[in-house]
Design an enzyme around this catalytic site. Structure first.
Site, PDB file in Angstrom:
ATOM      1  N   ARG A 143     -29.056   6.803   5.048  1.00  0.00           N
ATOM      2  CA  ARG A 143     -30.070   7.288   4.103  1.00  0.00           C
ATOM      3  C   ARG A 143     -31.398   6.590   4.342  1.00  0.00           C
ATOM      4  NH1 ARG A 143     -25.999   8.577  -0.766  1.00  0.00           N
ATOM      5  NH2 ARG A 143     -27.130  10.395  -1.418  1.00  0.00           N
ATOM      6  N   CYS A 144     -31.835   6.636   5.608  1.00  0.00           N
ATOM      7  CA  CYS A 144     -32.965   5.787   5.985  1.00  0.00           C
ATOM      8  C   CYS A 144     -34.261   6.557   6.143  1.00  0.00           C
ATOM      9  CB  CYS A 144     -32.655   5.093   7.298  1.00  0.00           C
ATOM     10  SG  CYS A 144     -32.533   6.250   8.664  1.00  0.00           S
ATOM     11  N   GLU A 202     -32.289  10.936   0.499  1.00  0.00           N
ATOM     12  CA  GLU A 202     -32.407   9.530   0.884  1.00  0.00           C
ATOM     13  C   GLU A 202     -33.258   8.702  -0.078  1.00  0.00           C
ATOM     14  OE1 GLU A 202     -32.161   9.806   5.657  1.00  0.00           O
ATOM     15  OE2 GLU A 202     -33.657  11.026   4.685  1.00  0.00           O
ATOM     16  N   GLN A 252     -23.486  15.762  12.664  1.00  0.00           N
ATOM     17  CA  GLN A 252     -24.546  16.139  11.724  1.00  0.00           C
ATOM     18  C   GLN A 252     -25.490  17.163  12.344  1.00  0.00           C
ATOM     19  OE1 GLN A 252     -24.732  11.666   9.857  1.00  0.00           O
ATOM     20  NE2 GLN A 252     -26.495  12.951   9.398  1.00  0.00           N
TER      21      GLN A 252
HETATM   22  N1  MCN Z   1     -31.814  19.349  -3.559  1.00  0.00           N
HETATM   23  C1  MCN Z   1     -32.228  20.032  -4.668  1.00  0.00           C
HETATM   24  N2  MCN Z   1     -33.569  20.088  -4.965  1.00  0.00           N
HETATM   25  C2  MCN Z   1     -34.481  19.445  -4.204  1.00  0.00           C
HETATM   26  C3  MCN Z   1     -34.055  18.704  -3.083  1.00  0.00           C
HETATM   27  C4  MCN Z   1     -32.705  18.689  -2.769  1.00  0.00           C
HETATM   28  O1  MCN Z   1     -31.402  20.573  -5.397  1.00  0.00           O
HETATM   29  N3  MCN Z   1     -35.765  19.503  -4.489  1.00  0.00           N
HETATM   30  C5  MCN Z   1     -30.406  19.361  -3.149  1.00  0.00           C
HETATM   31  C6  MCN Z   1     -30.266  20.174  -1.855  1.00  0.00           C
HETATM   32  O2  MCN Z   1     -30.181  21.510  -2.100  1.00  0.00           O
HETATM   33  C7  MCN Z   1     -29.030  19.571  -1.231  1.00  0.00           C
HETATM   34  C8  MCN Z   1     -29.111  18.103  -1.675  1.00  0.00           C
HETATM   35  O3  MCN Z   1     -29.963  18.074  -2.817  1.00  0.00           O
HETATM   36  O4  MCN Z   1     -27.882  20.183  -1.730  1.00  0.00           O
HETATM   37  C9  MCN Z   1     -29.715  17.193  -0.587  1.00  0.00           C
HETATM   38  O5  MCN Z   1     -30.817  17.834  -0.030  1.00  0.00           O
HETATM   39  P1  MCN Z   1     -31.894  17.151   0.945  1.00  0.00           P
HETATM   40  O6  MCN Z   1     -32.654  16.148   0.213  1.00  0.00           O
HETATM   41  O7  MCN Z   1     -32.607  18.249   1.599  1.00  0.00           O
HETATM   42  O8  MCN Z   1     -31.034  16.341   2.014  1.00  0.00           O
HETATM   43  P2  MCN Z   1     -30.082  16.917   3.162  1.00  0.00           P
HETATM   44  O9  MCN Z   1     -29.286  18.019   2.616  1.00  0.00           O
HETATM   45  O10 MCN Z   1     -30.841  17.106   4.405  1.00  0.00           O
HETATM   46  O11 MCN Z   1     -29.080  15.723   3.302  1.00  0.00           O
HETATM   47  C10 MCN Z   1     -29.377  14.611   4.123  1.00  0.00           C
HETATM   48  C11 MCN Z   1     -29.416  13.331   3.353  1.00  0.00           C
HETATM   49  C12 MCN Z   1     -29.270  12.209   4.296  1.00  0.00           C
HETATM   50  S1  MCN Z   1     -30.315  12.137   5.599  1.00  0.00           S
HETATM   51  C13 MCN Z   1     -28.284  11.286   4.147  1.00  0.00           C
HETATM   52  S2  MCN Z   1     -28.243   9.999   5.222  1.00  0.00           S
HETATM   53  C14 MCN Z   1     -27.281  11.424   3.105  1.00  0.00           C
HETATM   54  C15 MCN Z   1     -27.771  12.217   1.949  1.00  0.00           C
HETATM   55  O12 MCN Z   1     -28.378  13.343   2.354  1.00  0.00           O
HETATM   56  N4  MCN Z   1     -25.990  11.598   3.465  1.00  0.00           N
HETATM   57  C16 MCN Z   1     -25.083  12.036   2.522  1.00  0.00           C
HETATM   58  N5  MCN Z   1     -26.883  12.380   0.934  1.00  0.00           N
HETATM   59  C17 MCN Z   1     -25.532  12.412   1.208  1.00  0.00           C
HETATM   60  N6  MCN Z   1     -24.648  12.815   0.271  1.00  0.00           N
HETATM   61  C18 MCN Z   1     -23.338  12.926   0.600  1.00  0.00           C
HETATM   62  N7  MCN Z   1     -22.465  13.334  -0.353  1.00  0.00           N
HETATM   63  N8  MCN Z   1     -22.884  12.645   1.846  1.00  0.00           N
HETATM   64  C19 MCN Z   1     -23.719  12.198   2.810  1.00  0.00           C
HETATM   65  O13 MCN Z   1     -23.269  11.946   4.030  1.00  0.00           O
HETATM   66 CU1  CUM Z   2     -31.292   7.999   8.363  1.00  0.00          CU
HETATM   67  S1  CUM Z   2     -29.488   8.489   7.684  1.00  0.00           S
HETATM   68 MO1  CUM Z   2     -29.627  10.441   7.236  1.00  0.00          MO
HETATM   69  O1  CUM Z   2     -31.055  10.671   8.111  1.00  0.00           O
HETATM   70  O2  CUM Z   2     -28.541  11.188   8.096  1.00  0.00           O
END
Ligand code: MCN
Ligand code: CUM
Length: 807
Positions: free
Chosen positions: A385-386, A761, A238
């Protein structure tokens, strides 16, 4: 004239596919056709395979290891043990939490399925068969399975490697099995609020040990080119850049000679943040043997040895006035970290962001203390997702709100409304030290209550309770309310680092002459659709259709340095870098447009995909024309090309929030719970792609459902891990999964360049308390205050039985 010139504004917006578009996921074209490229799809010439010998015992002394029989198997290349790693100083590796973890157990094993030896063979079947032939002579020791007994006087010392060490990575240790105590807030103030409270409640709320169990397990391939002195490492990472830096620091291989590649990842969920013995062993084996070495976990290994989640025993206390205004909060947490402290938290936060536990409520004074302890269980703790323990914090406060409401004989939704941080209070400084950037909680709560007809549901529940009391029905109805505040987007770098690597993120873009572009980022999608959504952010900023913007992540040789994807930080941090890099491109594009149109820069205005001359709308230069000119027709003295890079260190985190409601029907004779309705309102600020957000919410809610209703990595009294296969560990399928209703409000983040907050998350953070509150609410009129998760049919039936409800 081009087509674009004859298109209406709406058509041009639609072609752009920018922020706000429900664009289909670009990556799904390959994923749904089985054409993804995962680590196990990577096949290098001469590649061999490694497999672990693992401990059958939770706690035992290793008296001897005999690998002769294994080495005699045709096709076996080598067997590595701690004795081989020790001279290289690699038998222990640093964890992300400042502890060390055994790569291969030396004198003792500390949890069942701990790595003891690594067998390398021509193929994985031979490696696996030979692993069975490695003879390990163990002397069993009594295990510590109950975290509450870890620090008992006379409790056996688990970690002999640090026995007697009174200072840990996070301060003083009071016992050989103690890792740290972490405290925050005003202890005296909180004690006084509790002592003076007109109404007080106290409850032990345990969030059980669970595991994210991604579809793809953890894997790596190390390939050491001894001639060039270069190491290539493929893996389910990651955070690929952090892996490169740590690998360089540990191995002494210069960082430019290490290339880390995270190809497609089949779900990470935090499971793929940490560093595992398999990675280290594949590297060492490749260095020793001079050929590429692949390691891929099986499901049981994944569930029983790589990063688990939660295992927090939280004693919450709330004080309030008689009419329900909260006056103080206290919480003590006993944190079971297993055999090694391998929590993947930012360095300064040994309990993650647990101090978000005042939640969405304006609580004047609060105090939290957390004790981390060692037990004979697998290491980990931060995953699934913590948001760095926000899941645990939200569960604690949202459970406590219901416990308090019950004591006050007040409706749980009303109690929440009464204590919300109000819109005018933002930016809001919480009692435990956070500055919430923005929020409008009452609007979200009211929208939820109207959408579900909350008052109607409560009336129906009252009628249903009477029916059950009269004997006319055997179904209890529960309504679970949850209102959460998330905290996502680590950095700022002054607050957050991992092993000293500051937490910022990055985006680099190169616009080609014909008007398409490639952008690379320091994050790494594991299924979150980054290829789709980052392109949308860029499209809106630079006027190039998202279809024409390629997105790449995960190759440290090409992507700019970044801290990776976890803690829903991609949008808040790398998404901000994408917006800012776009603005840099547009600033140069404006200069070029001024040259093309022979006007001053200030005479130009931006419109979707082009610059127009103010007052002369027919004089315009499209981004496509500008891109060509950037290489072929430049103003005097300007350097050719259209590229930019941005490193973004956020000023604060973002604070998404949401209002969730769950309606559950419980059959008192079987304990079966059926989720009749689940409504989730999320506010993640500006919404980049509503369809992707909905997908994230659906997935997160399904995982929350799994956790609340069935998942647990339990251990028996001998430390045998129960449920380490999908025969026992509950993964919801389409059959069990309820129908999700989603909704939203939009409260932009004031400090993010496009106002976006993370969302990945949120549904897990808010979902679990909604399910749990629904189940417990079904019994609240019968005096039940709390029931431990997971709310399996067996447990719920036991509750029914205890209450005399069963036949
Ligand atoms: N997004 C959006 N508009 C926003 C916020 C987010 O359209 N205002 C979209 C983003 O562009 C992105 C998606 O939603 O495509 C997730 O964005 P974000 O919330 O920034 O999270 P991350 O991309 O950093 O993803 C990490 C988060 C975590 S920590 C875990 S754990 C988790 C999760 O995402 N693991 C996943 N969702 C998951 N989904 C899939 N399919 N697989 C995982 O391993
Ligand atoms: Cu705490 S699970 Mo996500 O932060 O990859």
């Amino acid at each position: 004239m081009s087509d674009a010139a004859t298109m209406t504004l709406e058509e041009r917006e639609a072609t752009l596919g920018g922020v706000g578009t429900a664009r289909k996921r670009k990556e799904d074209v390959r994923f749904i056709q089985g054409a993804g490229n995962y680590v196990d799809d990577v096949k290098l010439p001469g590649m061999v395979f490694g497999d672990f010998v693992r401990s059958p015992y939770a706690h035992a002394r290793i008296k001897s290891i005999n690998a002769e029989a294994a080495l005699a198997v045709p096709g076996v290349k080598a067997v590595l043990t701690a004795a081989d790693l020790k001279p290289l100083n690699l038998h222990y590796m640093p964890t992300l939490a400042g502890d060390v973890q055994a790569v291969l157990a030396e004198e003792k094993v500390l949890f069942q399925n701990q790595e003891v030896a690594f067998v390398i063979a021509e193929d994985r079947y031979i490696a696996s068969d030979a692993a069975e032939l490695v003879e390990v002579d163990y002397e069993e020791l009594p295990p510590i399975v109950d975290a509450f007994k870890a620090m008992d006087e006379g409790a056996i010392c688990l970690r002999e490697d640090i026995q007697g060490k009174t200072e840990g990575a996070h301060g003083a240790r009071r016992h050989d099995n103690h890792i740290f105590t972490w405290e925050i807030g005003d202890k005296e103030g909180a004690d006084k609020a509790l002592a003076d409270g007109e109404v007080t409640v106290k409850e032990l709320v345990t969030y059980q040990r669970v595991h994210p169990s991604p579809l793809e397990t953890c894997a790596s391939i190390a390939s050491m080119d001894k001639i060039k002195g270069e190491l290539t490492l493929y893996g389910t990472f990651q955070a690929p850049h952090v892996v490169r830096t740590v690998a360089s620091l540990l191995s002494g291989i210069p960082e430019h000679k290490i290339r880390v590649i995270a190809p497609d990842i089949g779900g990470g969920f935090g499971n793929k943040v940490g560093v595992y013995p398999g990675y280290v062993c594949s590297i060492v084996a490749s260095i020793v043997l001079g050929v590429p070495v692949k390691w891929v976990e099986d499901r049981i290994e994944n569930l029983s040895s790589t990063a688990f989640a939660r295992d927090y025993h939280m004693t919450g206390e709330l004080a309030a006035t008689k009419d329900g205004k909260i006056t103080g909060l206290k919480c003590h947490v006993l944190a079971d970290h297993g055999a090694f402290d391998a929590c993947a938290d930012p360095t300064k936060w040994p309990a993650g962001f647990f101090n978000i536990c005042t939640g969405s409520y304006d609580i004047p004074v609060a105090h939290v203390s957390v004790d981390g302890v060692y037990t004979n269980k697998a290491p980990g703790g931060v995953a699934y997702r913590c948001s760095f323990r926000v899941t645990e914090a939200a569960y604690m406060i949202e459970r406590m709100m219901d416990v308090l409401a019950q004591k006050l004989e007040m409706d749980p939704a009303e109690l929440r409304l009464k204590n919300f941080v109000q819109p005018a209070q933002f930016p809001y400084n919480s009692a435990l030290g956070w500055e919430y950037d923005s929020g409008d909680y009452p609007t979200a709560m009211n929208q939820m209550m109207q959408a579900v007809d909350y008052a109607g549901l409560r009336r129906e529940q009252a009628e249903q309770r009477e029916k059950v009391a009269r004997g006319d029905s055997r179904t209890l109805m529960g309504i679970g309310v949850s209102f959460f505040t998330e905290i996502v987007g680590a950095g700022p770098s002054r607050n957050c680092d991992i092993l000293g690597v500051a937490m910022f993120d990055s985006c680099e873009i190169r616009v080609h002459p014909t008007g398409s572009a490639i952008a690379r980022l320091g994050t790494k999608s594991q299924g979150q659709a980054h290829e789709t959504t980052y392109a949308q952010i860029l499209a809106t900023e630079i006027g190039i259709p998202s279809e024409d913007i390629g997105i790449e992540e995960g190759d440290t040789d090409t992507a700019p340095y970044g801290l990776g994807t976890y803690g829903s930080r991609s949008t808040p941090v790398a998404g901000a870098a994408a917006a800012r890099v776009g603005r840099k491109i547009r600033a140069k594009a404006q200069k070029i447009a001024a040259h093309l149109l022979e006007v001053a820069e200030g005479d130009l205005e931006w419109e979707i995909d082009r610059f127009k001359v103010k007052g002369l709308p027919e004089k315009e230069a499209t981004m496509k024309e500008i891109a060509w000119a950037a290489y072929n027709n430049l103003p005097e003295g300007m350097e050719p090309g259209l590229e930019a890079v941005d490193y973004y260190d956020p000023p604060n985190m973002t604070y998404p929030f949401g209002a969730y409601l769950c309606v559950a029907d419980i059959d008192v004779d079987t304990g079966e719970t059926s989720i009749r309705r689940f409504y989730a309102l999320d506010d993640c600020g500006t919404r980049i792609n509503p369809m992707v957000i909905e997908g994230q919410v659906h997935g997160g809610l399904t995982e929350a459902f799994g956790i609340a209703m069935g998942q647990e990595i339990a251990y028996d009294e001998l430390g045998n891990v129960q449920g380490a296969s999908l025969m026992d560990y509950f993964l919801p399928t389409a059959v069990e999964t309820p129908v999700w209703e989603t909704d939203f409000t939009v409260t932009p983040s004031p400090h993010h360049p496009i106002g976006a907050k993370g969302v990945g998350e949120s549904p897990n953070v808010g979902g679990v308390p909604a399910f749990s509150n629904a189940v417990i609410d079904a019994f609240s009129h019968l005096g039940v205050k709390h029931m431990p998760m997971p709310h399996t049919a067996w447990r719920v039936w036991q509750q029914c039985h205890e209450l005399g409800l069963t036949k």
